[in-house]
Design a protein around this motif. Structure first.
Motif, mmCIF file in Angstrom:
data_model
loop_
_atom_site.group_PDB
_atom_site.id
_atom_site.type_symbol
_atom_site.label_atom_id
_atom_site.label_comp_id
_atom_site.label_asym_id
_atom_site.label_seq_id
_atom_site.Cartn_x
_atom_site.Cartn_y
_atom_site.Cartn_z
ATOM 1 N N ASN A 126 0.327 -1.258 -0.078
ATOM 2 C CA ASN A 126 0.356 0.070 0.088
ATOM 3 C C ASN A 126 0.808 0.928 0.138
ATOM 4 O O ASN A 126 1.865 1.169 0.311
ATOM 5 C CB ASN A 126 -0.379 0.061 0.938
ATOM 6 C CG ASN A 126 -2.068 -0.955 0.964
ATOM 7 O OD1 ASN A 126 -3.052 -0.787 0.688
ATOM 8 N ND2 ASN A 126 -1.752 -2.190 1.420
ATOM 9 N N ARG A 149 -1.221 -0.453 -4.237
ATOM 10 C CA ARG A 149 -3.028 -0.816 -3.544
ATOM 11 C C ARG A 149 -2.333 0.698 -3.275
ATOM 12 O O ARG A 149 -1.950 0.990 -1.933
ATOM 13 C CB ARG A 149 -3.481 -1.321 -2.789
ATOM 14 C CG ARG A 149 -5.105 -1.284 -2.069
ATOM 15 C CD ARG A 149 -5.414 -1.876 -1.180
ATOM 16 N NE ARG A 149 -6.732 -1.982 -0.528
ATOM 17 C CZ ARG A 149 -7.212 -1.529 0.799
ATOM 18 N NH1 ARG A 149 -6.212 -1.576 1.528
ATOM 19 N NH2 ARG A 149 -8.176 -1.142 0.917
ATOM 20 N N SER A 172 -3.717 2.882 -1.799
ATOM 21 C CA SER A 172 -5.054 4.023 -0.001
ATOM 22 C C SER A 172 -4.659 5.279 -0.072
ATOM 23 O O SER A 172 -3.342 5.466 0.085
ATOM 24 C CB SER A 172 -4.284 2.911 0.691
ATOM 25 O OG SER A 172 -2.580 2.852 0.673
ATOM 26 N N MET A 217 -4.059 -1.531 -7.823
ATOM 27 C CA MET A 217 -5.221 -1.282 -7.228
ATOM 28 C C MET A 217 -5.493 0.016 -7.207
ATOM 29 O O MET A 217 -4.986 0.573 -6.231
ATOM 30 C CB MET A 217 -5.565 -2.400 -6.109
ATOM 31 C CG MET A 217 -6.645 -2.735 -5.540
ATOM 32 S SD MET A 217 -7.250 -3.250 -4.591
ATOM 33 C CE MET A 217 -7.397 -4.905 -4.903
ATOM 34 N N CYS A 246 -8.404 2.985 -6.084
ATOM 35 C CA CYS A 246 -8.995 3.236 -5.042
ATOM 36 C C CYS A 246 -10.194 4.069 -4.553
ATOM 37 O O CYS A 246 -9.197 5.442 -4.764
ATOM 38 C CB CYS A 246 -8.762 3.200 -3.797
ATOM 39 S SG CYS A 246 -7.977 1.579 -4.105
ATOM 40 N N GLU A 286 -10.913 -0.704 -7.094
ATOM 41 C CA GLU A 286 -11.511 -1.009 -5.424
ATOM 42 C C GLU A 286 -12.912 -0.169 -5.395
ATOM 43 O O GLU A 286 -12.269 1.403 -4.801
ATOM 44 C CB GLU A 286 -9.997 -0.948 -4.777
ATOM 45 C CG GLU A 286 -11.286 -1.234 -3.363
ATOM 46 C CD GLU A 286 -10.219 -1.032 -2.036
ATOM 47 O OE1 GLU A 286 -10.708 -0.937 -0.691
ATOM 48 O OE2 GLU A 286 -8.580 -0.987 -2.121
ATOM 49 N N SER A 332 -5.496 -7.695 0.809
ATOM 50 C CA SER A 332 -5.278 -5.651 0.559
ATOM 51 C C SER A 332 -4.395 -5.106 1.538
ATOM 52 O O SER A 332 -3.764 -4.147 1.333
ATOM 53 C CB SER A 332 -6.260 -5.023 0.696
ATOM 54 O OG SER A 332 -7.056 -5.236 1.979
#
Length: 797
Positions: free
Chosen positions: A332, A365, A367, A387, A389, A426, A501
């Motif tokens: 992340n 990811r 985040s 990913m 988000c 996401e 995740s």
């Protein structure tokens, strides 16, 4: 002959003199102009509206350059600054551009922005993580001065995602015009911007790949074309696929018509023989050139970087890239830098991505919000699966909040759909309990924006999403690939593909998961968890690395098709006056032992940006009197030999304990009877052949400062306002780092740059970083560092 030449020369003068007196020709075609320089800013709140128009005296306002944060914060924030700021920019538009369409594009303003041009309000934008555009043509003045004015408000706002008050949010959000601003000139007949046309599928260009194999690929290119002129226009749409500047395929659609004020989508398809497919090991990019032609002449052109690839899952729920099962080992990331928060340069974004890739990760990811276009570009180039988000964390607001969250789903996909790296969306609010109606709205919006089987949506709740994401502290993916239940109680969620995740932090911090925590004999509670500052000492840094190792090994046994550590870089927390220290790198992007562990999990032969990753060999010790005689070595090898002062301690195979069973390359452990000062040397072997060697030495007395710059694949560009870390390392006379040195160091700079943030500053574990930012001019920059009792250091950028 001389008279003949003289007369000819007079004729030439008359000709060019007459030509130069004619009006300058109108400039045609598209131009993107960087709009980052020459802004003014104040936190003061001037009365009335005069500050929005010409004639207002802003000479006492700060002279700033975008990216800009409204408050340069302390290294460790006690409380993030919140309030309103005012921005102004004075600019001229060339008279010869009159008749063109002029667009203003902001990539990111935190959080609510009110925008005026020449006293006329263009609008209000709510949301800090995605771009917005204004067509300024009706209010623009050509050949004279224009005044652009903004009020930027980053106060708590429960109606705007993420919505949660900063005092309760586990990350800071900062404020200001913190991403690029661009001015775009284009013809009345033009290709629209991605977030400009507020309808399903958005505007701009959309490239998809209905078929893609090593033999052949089909590239489908959809373009949204608009006519803002007064008359109907007939044109040809041409798409060309370029590889390293060479056309490999093209397609034309002729005799297209648009009425005045109309916009339509037009799609062409191209076949590519033997395409070079994009993957983490081979991040090959093409350029899609889209042209609008009238009477055979181009009136608009947009180039889009794309990577040809196909994604999906196999029968065992493994993630496939171009048909190949791929485990997504990742992290992340928060997009925060010390002092300036989110307001970092595009080059700095690239350097962050570069360190992630070099750290052994192929997956990131974002985040918990969309990151900058520059970071996405870097992931395309480096081969990092993303990913993406939407903004959100443990909060659900009112109906307006929900509507804006759905808008974020749409605009995130519109902005990033052409990035080769963007594979998983996401489309749910992280750790926020959404009802069935809201979950359906999110998923439906995502599927409408990007139809087809190449749009993988994900959520931590049940629903119509394609992939289940869950943090390890919630139970993780605790079913193996055969559906057999493993130690923790987690739902199967319709047997969907899954990914971990977050892992490695909370379960150890809260002591609620992790196999060996009850057996961590002799360790204090604060030693056991993963939140360890870089200066915490060897015992705690080795423990942090072991926590990640154990959890990662466990994830590899599960049905998960990937995992992401929490978190890549240490960061400031909104609700707590301390840094979150669980990163394998600190907030200055300096590595801890855990970074070396993850580096060692990639094969030495695997390509990273067209080069083999190479051997990794790292001794997780400073080898001082405080060091334990149990030595751990990280290496992507099958044997390691350790030497102490030239004498072999022995050659070892990799560890085979319970925390190592699934790893690509488990660590190597050596037990020495006691500490003996001197040199520890490690030599690694792969298939019987020597691969690499490294050493650490017991440090002597602190003697001098050594300076290095964090280039990480991108040279420093002071002319663009780039920012870079310069590190000062305290060493002994033999250039060995002194790991317990905490001297106060003062940095200084010569040339077109400045030091941002705390200065002087104390070293941590013998090293500290200074954040250096260019002032917008090119030139040679010299950074110096000094400290009482130490020889000074210097570096030229």
């Amino acid at each position: 002959m001389r008279r003949l030449l003289h007369n000819y020369f007079i004729i030439l003068l008359l000709f060019f003199g007459i030509w130069s007196c004619k009006p300058a020709p109108t400039i045609q075609g598209r131009e993107n102009m960087n709009f980052n320089k020459n802004w003014t800013f104040t936190k003061a709140q001037p009365k009335g509206d005069s500050w929005k128009t010409a004639g207002f005296d802003d000479s006492k306002w700060d002279q700033v350059m975008i990216p800009h944060t409204m408050q340069v914060e302390e290294l460790v924030m006690k409380r993030q600054w919140q309030g309103k700021g005012r921005y102004r920019k004075t600019f001229s538009l060339p008279q010869e551009r009159k008749g063109q369409n002029v667009l203003l594009r902001f990539e990111g303003v935190m959080t609510v922005a009110d925008v005026w041009l020449n006293g006329q309000k263009l609008g209000r934008h709510e949301g800090g993580f995605l771009p917005f555009v204004y067509d300024i043509t009706p209010h623009a003045k050509f050949g004279e001065e224009n005044i652009l004015a903004l009020t930027v408000d980053n106060n708590d706002n429960p109606e705007v995602p993420p919505g949660k008050p900063i005092s309760k949010l586990d990350f800071a959000s900062y404020g200001g015009i913190y991403r690029n601003v661009n001015l775009i000139f284009r013809e009345p007949l033009h290709i629209t911007e991605d977030v400009e046309i507020n309808r399903i599928g958005g505007g701009g260009i959309t490239a998809t790949f209905p078929e893609a194999s090593e033999k052949q690929a089909l590239v489908s290119a959809k373009a949204n074309i608009r006519n803002t002129g007064k008359e109907k226009r007939r044109f040809t749409l041409k798409n060309t696929l370029l590889e390293n500047g060479r056309a490999v395929s093209s397609a034309n659609t002729e005799n297209l018509d648009l009425a005045s004020g109309q916009d339509l989508n037009f799609t062409t398809e191209m076949t590519v023989d033997k395409p070079n497919l994009w993957s983490p090991e081979n991040p090959h990019l093409y350029t899609l050139r889209t042209e609008v032609l009238e009477n055979g002449k181009p009136v608009d052109m947009v180039e889009t970087r794309i990577g040809i690839r196909r994604i999906g899952f196999d029968g065992e729920r493994r993630f496939l890239i171009n048909g190949k099962p791929t485990y997504l080992r990742g992290a992340n990331r928060h997009q925060e830098y010390p002092y300036v928060g989110y307001a970092i340069s595009p080059e700095a974004d690239y350097r962050d991505a570069y360190k992630i890739k070099q750290g052994g990760f192929d997956f990131i990811r974002l985040s918990h919000y969309p990151h900058s276009p520059a970071f996405m570009d870097a992931c395309d180039e480096l081969g990092i699966v993303v990913m993406n988000c939407i903004p959100g964390w443990q909060f659900i607001g009112n109906d307006k909040f929900k509507d804006l969250a759905v808008r974020d789903v749409r605009e995130m996909i519109r902005r990033d759909r052409n990035h080769a790296c963007a594979m998983i969306w996401e489309t749910s609010l992280n750790e926020s309990w959404q009802d069935e109606t809201m979950r359906k709205r999110f998923n439906d919006a995502a599927k409408e924006e990007l139809p087809g089987d190449q749009n993988i949506t994900s959520s931590w709740q049940e629903g119509d999403f394609d992939m289940f994401v869950e943090a390890r502290q919630h139970g993780g993916c605790q079913y193996d690939r055969k559906g057999v239940h493993r130690p923790l109680n987690a739902p199967v969620l319709d047997n969907k593909p899954s990914i971990v995740s977050e892992y490695g932090d909370w379960e150890y911090y809260a002591q609620n998961h992790g196999f060996h925590q009850t057996e961590f004999k002799g360790l204090k509670k604060e030693h056991r968890n993963s939140r360890q500052p870089r200066g915490a000492g060897e015992v705690r840094l080795i423990q942090q690395a072991f926590n990640y190792q154990e959890a990662h090994n466990d994830n590899l046994r599960s049905r998960a098709t990937g995992d992401a550590i929490w978190v890549m870089y240490d960061y400031n927390r909104g609700y707590s006056p301390d840094l979150e220290h669980s990163g394998p790198m600190d907030i200055f992007r300096l590595p801890k032992f855990a970074y070396r562990f993850f580096q060692s999990q990639r094969d030495a032969s695997e390509n990273v940006k067209d080069q083999p990753h190479g051997p990794v060999l790292h001794i997780a010790s400073y080898w001082t009197e405080k060091s334990k005689p149990h030595v751990r070595v990280y290496a992507n090898a099958d044997e390691v030999e350790l030497f102490l002062n030239g004498k072999s301690i022995g050659k070892r195979k990799a560890d085979t304990d319970e925390a190592s069973t699934e790893l690509n390359y488990p660590p190597f452990s050596f037990d020495l009877n006691k500490f003996v000062p001197g040199e520890l040397k490690a030599v690694s072997y792969l298939k019987g052949k020597k691969q690499a060697e490294t050493s650490v030495r017991t440090p002597g007395k602190a003697s001098k400062l050594s300076l290095t710059a964090d280039i990480s694949g991108k040279k420093f560009k002071p002319e663009s306002g780039d920012m870079i870390f310069v590190y000062a390392t305290i060493t002994d006379a033999n250039s060995t780092t002194v790991p317990d040195a905490q001297n106060e160091i003062t940095f200084s700079v010569e040339g077109p740059a400045k030091i941002i943030g705390q200065n002087p500053i104390k070293a941590e574990a013998g090293i500290i970083g200074a954040l250096v930012r260019g002032t917008g001019k090119a030139g040679t920059i010299t950074v110096s560092a000094k400290s009482v009792g130490l020889k000074s250091g210097k570096i030229t950028l």
